[in-house]
Design a protein around this motif. Structure first.
Motif, PDB file in Angstrom:
ATOM      1  N   UNK A   1       0.836  -0.953  -0.091  1.00 43.70           N
ATOM      2  CA  UNK A   1       0.182  -0.042   0.179  1.00 43.70           C
ATOM      3  C   UNK A   1       0.835   1.176  -0.055  1.00 43.70           C
ATOM      4  N   UNK A   2       0.408   2.227  -0.770  1.00 48.76           N
ATOM      5  CA  UNK A   2       1.411   3.474  -0.904  1.00 48.76           C
ATOM      6  C   UNK A   2       1.254   4.268   0.457  1.00 48.76           C
ATOM      7  N   UNK A   3       2.371   4.678   0.773  1.00 48.31           N
ATOM      8  CA  UNK A   3       2.328   5.537   2.274  1.00 48.31           C
ATOM      9  C   UNK A   3       1.956   6.960   1.871  1.00 48.31           C
ATOM     10  N   UNK A   4       1.445   7.642   2.795  1.00 46.59           N
ATOM     11  CA  UNK A   4       1.167   9.073   2.540  1.00 46.59           C
ATOM     12  C   UNK A   4      -0.189   9.286   3.275  1.00 46.59           C
ATOM     13  N   UNK A   5      -0.801  10.530   2.963  1.00 49.95           N
ATOM     14  CA  UNK A   5      -2.138  10.911   3.690  1.00 49.95           C
ATOM     15  C   UNK A   5      -3.381  10.267   2.785  1.00 49.95           C
ATOM     16  N   UNK A   6      -3.095   9.618   1.756  1.00 45.43           N
ATOM     17  CA  UNK A   6      -4.070   8.896   1.071  1.00 45.43           C
ATOM     18  C   UNK A   6      -4.441   7.612   1.478  1.00 45.43           C
ATOM     19  N   UNK A   7      -3.466   7.029   2.389  1.00 51.80           N
ATOM     20  CA  UNK A   7      -3.680   5.787   2.665  1.00 51.80           C
ATOM     21  C   UNK A   7      -4.674   5.469   3.706  1.00 51.80           C
ATOM     22  N   UNK A   8      -5.476   4.504   3.491  1.00 48.75           N
ATOM     23  CA  UNK A   8      -6.727   4.291   4.788  1.00 48.75           C
ATOM     24  C   UNK A   8      -6.195   3.215   5.564  1.00 48.75           C
ATOM     25  N   UNK A   9      -5.359   3.836   6.556  1.00 51.98           N
ATOM     26  CA  UNK A   9      -4.550   2.865   7.439  1.00 51.98           C
ATOM     27  C   UNK A   9      -5.661   2.151   8.457  1.00 51.98           C
ATOM     28  N   UNK A  10      -6.552   2.931   8.642  1.00 52.00           N
ATOM     29  CA  UNK A  10      -7.595   2.197  10.020  1.00 52.00           C
ATOM     30  C   UNK A  10      -6.678   2.108  11.073  1.00 52.00           C
ATOM     31  N   UNK A  11      -7.166   1.838  12.286  1.00 51.50           N
ATOM     32  CA  UNK A  11      -6.585   1.725  13.395  1.00 51.50           C
ATOM     33  C   UNK A  11      -7.010   2.732  14.403  1.00 51.50           C
ATOM     34  N   UNK A  12      -6.251   3.115  15.446  1.00 50.77           N
ATOM     35  CA  UNK A  12      -6.458   4.032  16.325  1.00 50.77           C
ATOM     36  C   UNK A  12      -5.040   4.882  16.467  1.00 50.77           C
ATOM     37  N   UNK A  13      -5.471   6.136  17.027  1.00 51.32           N
ATOM     38  CA  UNK A  13      -4.283   7.238  17.351  1.00 51.32           C
ATOM     39  C   UNK A  13      -4.692   7.980  18.632  1.00 51.32           C
ATOM     40  N   UNK A  14      -3.643   8.089  19.621  1.00 56.19           N
ATOM     41  CA  UNK A  14      -4.031   8.762  20.588  1.00 56.19           C
ATOM     42  C   UNK A  14      -2.996  10.137  20.545  1.00 56.19           C
ATOM     43  N   UNK A  15      -3.861  11.370  20.821  1.00 57.23           N
ATOM     44  CA  UNK A  15      -3.096  12.583  20.479  1.00 57.23           C
ATOM     45  C   UNK A  15      -3.279  13.609  21.750  1.00 57.23           C
ATOM     46  N   UNK A  16      -2.030  13.977  22.213  1.00 60.66           N
ATOM     47  CA  UNK A  16      -1.946  14.905  23.225  1.00 60.66           C
ATOM     48  C   UNK A  16      -2.016  16.392  22.525  1.00 60.66           C
ATOM     49  N   UNK A  17      -2.711  17.353  22.754  1.00 59.76           N
ATOM     50  CA  UNK A  17      -2.775  18.684  22.158  1.00 59.76           C
ATOM     51  C   UNK A  17      -3.098  19.865  23.032  1.00 59.76           C
ATOM     52  N   UNK A  18      -2.440  20.866  22.760  1.00 62.89           N
ATOM     53  CA  UNK A  18      -2.938  22.167  23.239  1.00 62.89           C
ATOM     54  C   UNK A  18      -3.666  23.011  22.619  1.00 62.89           C
ATOM     55  N   UNK A  19      -3.785  22.616  21.330  1.00 62.27           N
ATOM     56  CA  UNK A  19      -4.463  23.423  20.394  1.00 62.27           C
ATOM     57  C   UNK A  19      -6.009  23.668  20.727  1.00 62.27           C
ATOM     58  N   UNK A  20      -6.675  24.749  20.561  1.00 66.56           N
ATOM     59  CA  UNK A  20      -8.099  24.998  20.764  1.00 66.56           C
ATOM     60  C   UNK A  20      -9.069  23.864  19.950  1.00 66.56           C
ATOM     61  N   UNK A  21     -10.081  24.051  20.583  1.00 61.85           N
ATOM     62  CA  UNK A  21     -11.064  23.067  19.953  1.00 61.85           C
ATOM     63  C   UNK A  21     -11.515  23.277  18.556  1.00 61.85           C
ATOM     64  N   UNK A  22     -11.413  24.632  18.175  1.00 63.81           N
ATOM     65  CA  UNK A  22     -11.824  24.894  16.797  1.00 63.81           C
ATOM     66  C   UNK A  22     -10.786  24.382  15.638  1.00 63.81           C
ATOM     67  N   UNK A  23      -9.539  24.636  16.087  1.00 64.31           N
ATOM     68  CA  UNK A  23      -8.429  24.183  15.474  1.00 64.31           C
ATOM     69  C   UNK A  23      -8.324  22.491  15.214  1.00 64.31           C
ATOM     70  N   UNK A  24      -8.628  21.872  16.467  1.00 63.07           N
ATOM     71  CA  UNK A  24      -8.775  20.428  16.396  1.00 63.07           C
ATOM     72  C   UNK A  24      -9.827  20.221  15.545  1.00 63.07           C
ATOM     73  N   UNK A  25     -11.121  20.587  15.482  1.00 60.77           N
ATOM     74  CA  UNK A  25     -12.385  20.160  14.728  1.00 60.77           C
ATOM     75  C   UNK A  25     -12.111  20.682  13.257  1.00 60.77           C
TER      76      UNK A  25
END
Length: 424
Positions: free
Chosen positions: A119-143
């Motif tokens: 499978x091709x790597x990059x943003x177009x790959x539908x990898x599936x699975x899960x991701x845990x993200x820690x962020x200090x960005x505000x909710x508008x930017x997250x959304x």
């Protein structure tokens, strides 16, 4: 009339709570516990409703100019009742079925789905699975970014919001213990990622060559995802009451603003740290604060100006830049130092906050992201870094928030003089 508005207000709040209570949403359809029941395609619709673009655009300025402002149409109390209350709830993350926002360090079960062989790597790959993200960005930017990432990749994201210092310190502790919970961190400039290879994985995005020269990942450990402009938020009604005009940093020292300038803790908040650097850089340009040293040369007065500004704040140091904006909105403070995107979101929702691009110039910081060392979901984390810098993601976010993009020709143009840290 006021009694009717109060009644409508209560009904609107109840409707918003019933429809989008964050705890109910998490327990009823937790994307981490029931990934199959909460498809990313459906989740994308939970992002903040698109709003009109704010602010002026134009070619970069080459010399200091009067402060620039932008406003959203004034919203009356009536227009905020009902649907408006629901929109504010979404903006605060209450209806973010797209990603579970939590606090603390509870472990999240992880069953990542690796890419198919070949499978091709990059943003177009539908990898599936899960991701845990820690962020200090505000909710508008997250959304503005996360729902599109989930839809594009099939990856379910667990978003945990905390301060910039909490993101940094939590990752350091988890990596040191050999049990990293977070896969990626997002928010804050490069200085918050100073640990480098000790806490983060080396990874160059497939989009690294396509971003602006000054926004490329040069170390391998931290990737700029957005450009954050330091601005002054003003409660224009309160400023008018005091007959004070705020067009730049120097105006913040007006004696009528004593105790009415709100700042956040630069030791914990990313926007506060950048804003302090911006104020110091602006102070270097103000001759009133410069001193003459023994050899007759002028010594820039940035540190003296920053000290005077801290005195002017009168101890009004808030925990986060969101708290600063709340003080400005409520009138507890007349003005405060924040990031442009945060203030623009408040302007768009309430019409009560005026955003000033200081006449001395604006400091531009990077909002960065990095992969945690030993990340459980490494393929998904790499997918996030590729995605967030990509043209599709940047254009999509620019349609939702006031974005200064890391890519040329996307989002708002730089219509201001840029301050440079350490140079007068």
């Amino acid at each position: 009339m006021d009694e009717q508005l109060d009644a409508l207000d209560e009904r609107g709040k109840k409707a918003a709570a019933d429809a989008a209570d964050p705890m109910d949403a998490a327990s009823a359809a937790d994307p981490m516990d029931a990934a199959g029941a909460a498809e990313p395609e459906d989740a994308a619709s939970a992002s903040v409703p698109d709003g009109p673009a704010d602010g002026p655009t134009g070619a970069p300025a080459s010399a200091p100019s009067p402060a620039r402002r932008f406003h959203a149409p004034k919203l009356t109390r009536r227009s905020l009742v009902g649907a408006g209350v629901a929109a504010l709830a979404v903006g605060a993350g209450a209806a973010s079925g797209i990603a579970r926002c939590t606090a603390g360090d509870a472990s999240v079960p992880s069953e990542p789905k690796s890419p198919e062989p070949g499978a091709a790597a990059g943003p177009d790959s539908r990898r599936g699975g899960k991701l845990v993200m820690y962020t200090c960005c505000d909710d508008d930017l997250v959304n503005a970014f996360v729902p599109a990432f989930m839809q594009e990749t099939g990856i379910v994201v667990d978003v945990r919001r905390m301060t910039a210092s909490e993101c940094r310190d939590s990752v350091a502790a988890e990596v040191a213990a050999g049990r990293p919970i977070a896969d990626v961190v997002w928010g804050g400039d490069e200085s918050w990622y100073a640990a480098g290879e000790a806490d983060y994985e080396k990874y160059f995005s497939s989009e690294n060559a396509n971003v602006l020269d000054g926004c490329r990942n040069t170390s391998g450990y931290v990737t700029p995802a957005t450009r954050e402009v330091c601005v002054i938020a003003v409660n224009s009604a309160r400023a008018e009451e005091l007959s004070v005009e705020i067009e730049g940093y120097a105006d913040l020292l007006d004696e009528r603003l004593a105790g009415l300038v709100a700042v956040a803790d630069a030791g914990t908040d990313a926007a506060a740290k950048s804003s302090a650097e911006a104020a110091r850089a602006a102070g270097d340009l103000l001759s009133a604060f410069s001193t003459t040293v023994e050899d007759g040369s002028a010594q820039p007065g940035g540190d003296a100006f920053l000290a005077a500004l801290e005195t002017q704040a009168g101890g009004n140091v808030r925990a986060t830049s969101e708290d600063v904006l709340e003080d400005v909105l409520s009138g507890a403070a007349v003005t405060g130092l924040v990031y442009e995107q945060q203030a623009a979101a408040m302007t768009r929702l309430t019409g009560e906050v005026e955003v000033v691009l200081p006449r001395e110039g604006c400091l531009v910081a990077h909002g960065c992201t990095a992969i945690v060392r030993g990340a459980t979901n490494l393929a998904q984390a790499q997918g996030w870094v590729d995605f967030v810098c990509g043209e599709t993601a940047q254009k999509g976010a620019a349609a939702k928030v006031r974005l200064r993009s890391v890519r040329d020709g996307v989002g708002e143009k730089d219509d201001f003089v840029q301050l440079t840290v350490g140079k007068a």
